[in-house]
Design a protein around this motif. Structure first.
Motif, mmCIF file in Angstrom:
data_model
loop_
_atom_site.group_PDB
_atom_site.id
_atom_site.type_symbol
_atom_site.label_atom_id
_atom_site.label_comp_id
_atom_site.label_asym_id
_atom_site.label_seq_id
_atom_site.Cartn_x
_atom_site.Cartn_y
_atom_site.Cartn_z
ATOM 1 N N ARG A 11 0.997 -1.150 0.108
ATOM 2 C CA ARG A 11 -0.042 0.124 -0.078
ATOM 3 C C ARG A 11 0.907 1.235 -0.111
ATOM 4 O O ARG A 11 2.015 1.240 0.658
ATOM 5 C CB ARG A 11 -0.898 0.153 1.135
ATOM 6 N N GLU A 16 -3.754 3.356 -1.581
ATOM 7 C CA GLU A 16 -3.986 2.684 -2.876
ATOM 8 C C GLU A 16 -2.914 1.596 -3.064
ATOM 9 O O GLU A 16 -1.741 1.742 -2.377
ATOM 10 C CB GLU A 16 -4.058 3.574 -4.039
ATOM 11 N N SER A 17 -2.972 0.638 -3.897
ATOM 12 C CA SER A 17 -2.124 -0.421 -3.911
ATOM 13 C C SER A 17 -0.729 0.329 -4.793
ATOM 14 O O SER A 17 -1.075 1.335 -5.450
ATOM 15 C CB SER A 17 -2.626 -1.513 -4.600
ATOM 16 N N ASP A 19 0.715 -1.070 -7.091
ATOM 17 C CA ASP A 19 0.352 -1.363 -8.706
ATOM 18 C C ASP A 19 -0.584 -0.446 -9.289
ATOM 19 O O ASP A 19 -0.333 0.103 -10.354
ATOM 20 C CB ASP A 19 -0.160 -2.775 -8.728
ATOM 21 N N TRP A 20 -1.506 0.139 -8.504
ATOM 22 C CA TRP A 20 -2.569 1.034 -8.928
ATOM 23 C C TRP A 20 -1.628 2.481 -9.205
ATOM 24 O O TRP A 20 -2.058 2.939 -10.111
ATOM 25 C CB TRP A 20 -3.703 1.156 -7.876
ATOM 26 N N LEU A 21 -1.115 2.514 -7.976
ATOM 27 C CA LEU A 21 -0.220 3.943 -8.297
ATOM 28 C C LEU A 21 0.637 3.955 -9.419
ATOM 29 O O LEU A 21 0.543 4.940 -10.231
ATOM 30 C CB LEU A 21 0.286 4.335 -7.153
ATOM 31 N N TYR A 22 1.367 2.629 -9.580
ATOM 32 C CA TYR A 22 2.177 2.646 -10.756
ATOM 33 C C TYR A 22 1.403 2.833 -12.088
ATOM 34 O O TYR A 22 1.741 3.457 -13.134
ATOM 35 C CB TYR A 22 2.653 1.353 -10.742
ATOM 36 N N ASP A 23 0.258 2.296 -12.139
ATOM 37 C CA ASP A 23 -0.692 2.396 -13.345
ATOM 38 C C ASP A 23 -1.079 3.665 -13.754
ATOM 39 O O ASP A 23 -0.957 4.309 -14.760
ATOM 40 C CB ASP A 23 -1.755 1.244 -13.260
ATOM 41 N N VAL A 24 -1.316 4.382 -12.744
ATOM 42 C CA VAL A 24 -1.796 5.937 -12.830
ATOM 43 C C VAL A 24 -0.464 6.521 -13.361
ATOM 44 O O VAL A 24 -0.532 7.376 -14.134
ATOM 45 C CB VAL A 24 -2.395 6.584 -11.579
ATOM 46 N N HIS A 63 -8.424 9.904 -10.779
ATOM 47 C CA HIS A 63 -8.705 8.463 -10.804
ATOM 48 C C HIS A 63 -9.462 7.987 -9.517
ATOM 49 O O HIS A 63 -10.383 7.288 -9.667
ATOM 50 C CB HIS A 63 -7.514 7.607 -10.950
ATOM 51 N N LYS A 64 -9.345 8.527 -8.530
ATOM 52 C CA LYS A 64 -10.210 8.291 -7.200
ATOM 53 C C LYS A 64 -11.318 8.868 -7.315
ATOM 54 O O LYS A 64 -12.471 7.793 -7.008
ATOM 55 C CB LYS A 64 -9.418 9.010 -5.938
ATOM 56 N N LYS A 67 -13.295 6.111 -9.577
ATOM 57 C CA LYS A 67 -13.427 4.869 -9.145
ATOM 58 C C LYS A 67 -14.616 5.060 -7.963
ATOM 59 O O LYS A 67 -15.360 4.087 -7.739
ATOM 60 C CB LYS A 67 -12.131 4.581 -7.920
#
Length: 72
Positions: A11, A16-17, A19-24, A63-64, A67
């Motif tokens: 986290r 956020e995860s 991976d999610w932050l990396y994707d953003v 993005h948040k 979501k």
């Protein structure tokens, strides 16, 4: 491959995860203030200018918000 943060596990400080932050962040372009720093071999790390951090924070907010909207 999952990226781990030594301080928060999987986290981030944003809750956020990783991976999610990396994707953003991966949506950003060089002109947005992100670039890659490479060491010996093919290993690299994503880095940000001050402008890039501002842009990333705005992308996280967008993005948040997306979501949290109800799906139709």
């Amino acid at each position: 491959m999952a990226r781990k943060n030594a301080r928060w596990g999987d986290r981030t400080a944003y809750g956020e995860s990783v991976d999610w932050l990396y994707d953003v962040a991966n949506e950003m372009e060089t002109e947005d203030g992100v670039f890659w720093v490479y060491g010996v071999g093919d290993d690299g790390v994503m880095a940000f200018t001050d402008f890039g951090i501002e842009n990333l924070v705005e992308l996280i907010k967008i993005h948040k918000d997306l979501k949290s909207r109800p799906q139709r």
